[in-house]
Design an enzyme around this catalytic site. Sequence first.
Site, mmCIF file in Angstrom:
data_model
loop_
_atom_site.group_PDB
_atom_site.id
_atom_site.type_symbol
_atom_site.label_atom_id
_atom_site.label_comp_id
_atom_site.label_asym_id
_atom_site.label_seq_id
_atom_site.Cartn_x
_atom_site.Cartn_y
_atom_site.Cartn_z
ATOM 1 N N GLU A 26 0.862 -1.181 0.000
ATOM 2 C CA GLU A 26 0.000 0.000 0.000
ATOM 3 C C GLU A 26 0.896 1.227 0.000
ATOM 4 O O GLU A 26 1.956 1.233 0.636
ATOM 5 C CB GLU A 26 -0.882 0.016 1.255
ATOM 6 N N CYS A 233 -6.732 1.207 3.182
ATOM 7 C CA CYS A 233 -7.644 2.346 3.279
ATOM 8 C C CYS A 233 -7.501 3.269 2.068
ATOM 9 O O CYS A 233 -8.442 3.982 1.699
ATOM 10 C CB CYS A 233 -7.372 3.122 4.556
ATOM 11 N N ASN A 365 -12.316 -3.038 0.969
ATOM 12 C CA ASN A 365 -11.289 -3.120 2.006
ATOM 13 C C ASN A 365 -11.869 -2.558 3.297
ATOM 14 O O ASN A 365 -12.197 -1.369 3.354
ATOM 15 C CB ASN A 365 -10.059 -2.297 1.637
ATOM 16 N N GLU A 366 -12.030 -3.405 4.282
ATOM 17 C CA GLU A 366 -12.557 -2.969 5.581
ATOM 18 C C GLU A 366 -13.819 -2.128 5.400
ATOM 19 O O GLU A 366 -13.982 -1.089 6.044
ATOM 20 C CB GLU A 366 -11.500 -2.215 6.375
HETATM 21 O O1 AHR Z 1 -2.101 -1.585 6.757
HETATM 22 C C1 AHR Z 1 -2.481 -0.318 7.186
HETATM 23 C C2 AHR Z 1 -3.987 -0.122 7.168
HETATM 24 O O2 AHR Z 1 -4.584 -0.969 8.087
HETATM 25 C C3 AHR Z 1 -4.677 -0.454 5.886
HETATM 26 O O3 AHR Z 1 -4.679 0.611 5.001
HETATM 27 C C4 AHR Z 1 -6.081 -0.762 6.308
HETATM 28 O O4 AHR Z 1 -6.710 -1.664 5.458
HETATM 29 C C5 AHR Z 1 -5.920 -1.240 7.718
HETATM 30 O O5 AHR Z 1 -6.773 -0.599 8.573
#
Ligand code: AHR
Length: 634
Positions: A26, A233, A365-366
């Site tokens: 990321e 995120c 994602n989440e």
């Molecule tokens: O890995 C860091 C963050 O942790 C990621 O962006 C998210 O998916 C999680 O909350």
Amino acid sequence: PDYTVTVDPDRTGPSINDRMYGVFFEDINLAADGGIYAELLRNRSFEFLPVDNPAYTGLTGWTTGAEGGGSGTATTVDDNARLNERNRTYLRLALASPDGGRYGVTNAGFHTGIALTAGARYDFSVWARTDAPDGTPLAVTLHDPNGQPLGGALTRTVRGDTWIRYAGTLTATRTTDAARLSVRAGGTGTLRLDMVSLFPRDTFKGRPNGLRRDLAEKVAALKPGFVRFPGGCLVNTGSHHGYDAASGWPRARSYQWKETVGPVETRATNANFWGYNQSYGLGYYEYLQFAEDIGAMPLPVVPALVTGCGQNRATHDEELLRRHIQDTLDLIEFATGPVTSTWGGLRAEMGHPAPFRLTHLAVGNEENLPDEFFANFVRFRSAIEAAYPGITVISNSGPDDAGVTFDRLWERNRATGVPMVDEHYYNSPTWFLQHNRRYDDYDRAGPKVFLGEYASQDNKLFNSLAEAAYMTGLERNADVVRLASYAPLLANVDEVQWRPDLIWFDNDESWGSTSYQVQKLFMNNVGDRVVPSRATGKVVRPQPITGAIGLSTWATSARYDDVRVTAPDGTVLFEDDFSTGADGWTPLANRGAWSVVDGGYVQSDTAAQDTLVKAAEIATSDYDLTVRATKLAG
Ligand code: AHR
């Protein structure tokens, strides 16, 4: 204690996915620009916006300057003269040096400056146009912060008032991590510049627009089975509604893969979730190419338009939802379609006519509003499965906060019969030791697990050991846990939004954490199948701590002194008086009073405290220990 481990090679346990262990990339902690993306200049296209950080402007990373009596003014502008619709802002220099001299800008790279290696070659390029009838002379130099030259100068004459790319190569004469690059112009008139770029010739596998070699090699050395990208995120936060009313152009928007492909000068820059602006120089093509280069399966994550990550908003815009579903289908076509297709054709133009081997894709994602997420997810899934039956569509379960939302998302995932669910958790090392059996009871007939993000919080040896122990539990349940990736992967020491991280770096060095070594050990040695085994002997059960400090007391932020941790047989595991030793205790360090927060966590980061954390963690999990200390205050 004596233990006997009985292994029965004739009994068959679950087979282990060859690709079980992978990496999660990321753009957090400056992982892309200023990290693995090898571009050396910061804000090369003058696009930075003050979203989340009012200090950002179009000139972030740049300073202006003159030489030899030259002068002028520099402004960043977004008007009809822009380079293109995505790369909108450019630098306008009003040159006022009729009698000689030059005026222009200097880029200081990331943090300490531009890293150069003596003798290495660097490719410079810039898009430019001028209204000066006889053209505008341009001089490009590498130098140190005091202006001393660090490489030969490059001269070009910009001609005509349409955008043209000018390029050349500079060779560094000294090794440094603090170089600057200056672009200065002579004469009068209006000179427009955009996409000022400096790339090391030596990238990973020599790819143009490629990756920083040392970092890419560290990832490759893990031999990951897959690469999950581009977030996190970062993927699903920001504005889904595209265009900001004030500027008419999206400012902080969710990740839109189409903005990240094609010629680099046509790609956008985005103010991302992690508080900085990212160029999309490292885009979908480069991710897919990197995964292929290191023999890993690409595993993209697309937003389902329900933001998690603290924002918890859902879109109810049908048109937008339809567009994102179509974008996802187009993404699969980009990765796997024939060269005769629209998006497969773009991939071919970019240099990869053969399809990439894309078999899995995660939606969300989440994204932890269960009703809203499922309303969108099922539509993504059915569209993808209808068009591409070979693709496994992975659902999400939000962050595992041990709460209702996680359970509700899992219920919906089971009820909907999704093939695989992405789980995320970041917990203490104790948690990892205590939850080794987490997957023993998962429903064997239910969705498989993709553990897309996990790490034990902190970057210490004990954390890594806890992760290694936990991974034996993942592997024992390899029939359920099919994929797992530690997170995050990369962190620039000068810009950290999240820790722990697997690989750390500055402008010219990089190193793996102890967790990196654990991941490498598992990834480099993936077994074929689990061989059932049994351990017998004295089993040490978790016990409450006895003595002056109990667990509840450790969980406060009180301050202590004179700490001793003793095992049942009287062995002193740890002691520290945090003074000079006048009271007869062995002084392991002279740290003064310290504070303990939340379950044995020590706030600062010192060697003695590492040991104490370790002792506290052990004390709260597996051993019957005596902990003595003098409470100072709080
Ligand atoms: O890995 C860091 C963050 O942790 C990621 O962006 C998210 O998916 C999680 O909350």
